[in-house]
Design a protein around this motif. Structure first.
Motif, PDB file in Angstrom:
ATOM      1  N   UNK A 100       9.071 -46.384 -25.548  1.00  0.00           N
ATOM      2  CA  UNK A 100       9.760 -45.967 -24.541  1.00  0.00           C
ATOM      3  C   UNK A 100      11.314 -45.596 -23.954  1.00  0.00           C
ATOM      4  N   UNK A 101      11.352 -45.022 -23.036  1.00  0.00           N
ATOM      5  CA  UNK A 101      13.739 -44.456 -22.770  1.00  0.00           C
ATOM      6  C   UNK A 101      13.568 -46.146 -22.454  1.00  0.00           C
ATOM      7  N   UNK A 102      14.541 -46.609 -23.404  1.00  0.00           N
ATOM      8  CA  UNK A 102      15.068 -47.808 -22.748  1.00  0.00           C
ATOM      9  C   UNK A 102      16.718 -47.977 -22.965  1.00  0.00           C
ATOM     10  N   UNK A 103      16.894 -48.794 -22.430  1.00  0.00           N
ATOM     11  CA  UNK A 103      18.685 -49.144 -22.192  1.00  0.00           C
ATOM     12  C   UNK A 103      19.359 -48.852 -23.897  1.00  0.00           C
ATOM     13  N   UNK A 104      18.853 -49.462 -24.715  1.00  0.00           N
ATOM     14  CA  UNK A 104      18.748 -48.678 -26.195  1.00  0.00           C
ATOM     15  C   UNK A 104      18.558 -47.911 -26.389  1.00  0.00           C
ATOM     16  N   UNK A 105      17.972 -47.494 -26.587  1.00  0.00           N
ATOM     17  CA  UNK A 105      17.285 -45.765 -27.456  1.00  0.00           C
ATOM     18  C   UNK A 105      18.222 -44.600 -26.173  1.00  0.00           C
ATOM     19  N   UNK A 106      18.389 -45.464 -24.654  1.00  0.00           N
ATOM     20  CA  UNK A 106      19.858 -44.140 -24.737  1.00  0.00           C
ATOM     21  C   UNK A 106      21.423 -44.364 -24.971  1.00  0.00           C
ATOM     22  N   UNK A 107      21.287 -45.241 -25.210  1.00  0.00           N
ATOM     23  CA  UNK A 107      22.659 -45.623 -25.751  1.00  0.00           C
ATOM     24  C   UNK A 107      23.034 -45.082 -26.962  1.00  0.00           C
ATOM     25  N   UNK A 108      21.924 -44.684 -27.597  1.00  0.00           N
ATOM     26  CA  UNK A 108      21.869 -44.528 -29.289  1.00  0.00           C
ATOM     27  C   UNK A 108      21.509 -43.271 -29.795  1.00  0.00           C
TER      28      UNK A 108
END
Length: 199
Positions: A14-22
């Motif tokens: 899932x495109x979570x905030x964490x995935x986007x940040x990393x």
């Protein structure tokens, strides 16, 4: 983690905030700020607001996205790279969400209905570069002329510059019975896709 899925593992991320940040952010050769979200098996667009509209380009190439929708209001974002996904539906409010969308790469997706071009035409008045190469729609008769007529701002369609003669040809088509039939087909497709969108 997101990086674990870049290899052979097939689970979706899932495109979570964490995935986007990393995810890797870089300046591309054009000097645009780009966020690399390639090949993560992302199934849907979500949480794009966490990028705080700090990017010119979002690269969603090689994911499993089915619908082009659900963007927050973005002023800076101008290019979406979405080749090699499963996209068949395009939001009719895309241009209201991405105010300066000028380049949309949908190569090798599943767009087949003319009504999806109408959806782009409804709000994407600044769209200059569009690719639907490798989509079922690109094999439909008069598809290119239909897109040229509906999207007058597009200067490059499927990596080929739109010629003035093609614009004239498209205008003639839409005054003909064949053009009228295409518009009827698109309206019917829009009606059937809206009735089936609950599924």
């Amino acid at each position: 983690s997101a990086t674990a899925c870049r290899g052979d593992r097939r689970e979706m991320v899932r495109l979570t905030a964490e995935v986007a940040r990393n995810s890797a952010a870089r300046l591309n050769p054009c000097g645009d700020r780009e966020l690399d979200l390639r090949g993560l098996k992302i199934p849907a667009i979500e949480n794009v607001g966490t990028t705080q509209d700090q990017f010119d380009v979002l690269d969603f190439t090689d994911n499993e996205i089915k619908k082009l929708e659900n963007f927050p209001r973005c002023k800076r974002l101008s290019t979406l790279l979405l080749s090699n996904n499963h996209i068949s539906r395009l939001s009719s409010t895309l241009g209201e969400q991405i105010l300066n969308l000028s380049s949309l790469m949908l190569t090798n997706n599943r767009v087949e209905n003319l009504s999806e071009i109408d959806n782009l035409a409804a709000s994407c008045g600044k769209l200059a570069n569009l690719s639907l190469v490798g989509n079922p729609i690109s094999r439909r008769q008069h598809y290119r002329l239909y897109a040229i007529h509906k999207l007058p701002s597009v200067k490059v369609l499927d990596f080929t510059k739109v010629k003035p003669a093609e614009r004239e040809q498209a205008a003639r088509l839409f005054k003909s019975s064949a053009g009228a039939l295409m518009q009827q087909d698109a309206a019917a497709e829009a009606a059937s896709s809206s009735s089936s969108s609950g599924g």
